[in-house]
Design an enzyme around this catalytic site. Structure first.
Site, PDB file in Angstrom:
ATOM      1  N   SER A 139      -9.338  -9.531  -3.525  1.00 50.64           N
ATOM      2  CA  SER A 139     -10.305  -8.542  -3.019  1.00 50.64           C
ATOM      3  C   SER A 139     -10.324  -7.355  -3.965  1.00 50.64           C
ATOM      4  CB  SER A 139      -9.840  -8.080  -1.635  1.00 50.64           C
ATOM      5  OG  SER A 139     -10.509  -6.907  -1.234  1.00 50.64           O
ATOM      6  N   TYR A 152      -3.856  -3.747   4.682  1.00 48.14           N
ATOM      7  CA  TYR A 152      -4.712  -4.779   4.071  1.00 48.14           C
ATOM      8  C   TYR A 152      -4.692  -4.620   2.549  1.00 48.14           C
ATOM      9  CZ  TYR A 152      -8.736  -7.496   2.615  1.00 48.14           C
ATOM     10  OH  TYR A 152      -9.538  -8.398   1.963  1.00 48.14           O
TER      11      TYR A 152
END
Ligand code: 8X3
Length: 251
Positions: A139, A152
């Protein structure tokens, strides 16, 4: 003979789009995930490409279940040409002082420990054959940190470090290790992040065109179709309307 690949978290989103892309490319596929019904539906779709499909329903957070599923595979199925470590999620979007322990565990156990347990099982078989390609679905959060993204982002920073570490360790064994690092991708991602609150999830993509799962699968297709001497170390893939994790342009 067809090549073989395993895609974790294949029941939806980027995993599913990647499975469909790899089926079109003639790979026999192992698709893993928690939602068995969805895996069966996807398998029916994939078989239209005249490939073999194996379903492995298990929770990647459970190392014993992961080992059992792997051990049940035949010798042939264990010989993977490509592993796509896709299973991952964001759970919650709270400041650190309000974070929920269950969310943190879910992200760490899936995004880091799940990726590790599958990789640990697959790599010795790749080493035996002196070839293979591991693609970690990462990501923009692997290189940037934003408000309320704390755990995260930390989990994806870990994926970034593990990708680099794996590439070094597997270098003498002719195994490619890549990561794909997308910005906003409209899948179930935000619905999961906001614990099912669709209103909040829709707001994330309001006024801009995010990436979709097929855009990411296209990028992975580029990676798996390079000649054997070429590896894409990492690809940062963003929507045109997103310059960084925090700068977006909304109409
Ligand atoms: C998903 C992209 O921007 O929500 O990994 O971190 S972002």
């Amino acid at each position: 003979m067809n090549k073989r690949a395993m895609i974790t978290g294949a029941s939806s989103g980027i995993g599913k789009a990647t499975a469909l892309m790899m089926a079109r490319n003639g790979y026999n596929l192992i698709i893993t995930g928690r939602r068995e019904k969805r895996l069966h539906e996807l398998a029916d779709q994939l078989k239209k490409s005249e490939i073999e499909v194996k379903i492995m329903p298990f929770d990647i957070r459970d190392p014993q279940a992961t080992r059992n599923a792997w051990n049940a595979l035949s010798k042939e199925w264990k010989q993977l040409d490509v592993l796509v470590n896709n299973a991952g999620l964001a759970a919650g979007a709270d400041p650190i002082q309000e974070g929920r322990w269950e969310d943190w565990e879910q992200m760490i156990d899936t995004n880091i420990k799940g990726l590790l347990s599958i990789t640990r099982l697959v790599t010795p078989e790749m080493i035996k054959r002196n070839k293979g390609h591991i693609i970690n679905v990462s990501s923009i959060a692997s290189s940037e940190v934003y408000a309320n993204g704390n755990v995260y982002c930390a989990s994806k920073h870990a994926v970034h470090a593990l990708t680099k570490g794996m590439r070094i360790d597997l270098l003498p064994h002719n195994i490619k290790v890549s990561s794909i690092s997308p910005g906003m991708v409209e899948t179930e991602f935000s619905i999961v992040r906001y614990h099912g609150d669709k209103g909040k999830a829709d707001k994330v993509y309001e006024g801009l065109t995010p990436l979709n799962a097929d855009d990411v699968a296209d990028a992975i297709e580029f990676m798996i179709t390079r000649p054997s001497h070429v590896n894409v170390n990492d690809m940062l893939l963003m929507p045109t309307a997103q310059a960084s994790a925090v700068y977006n342009h909304r109409e």
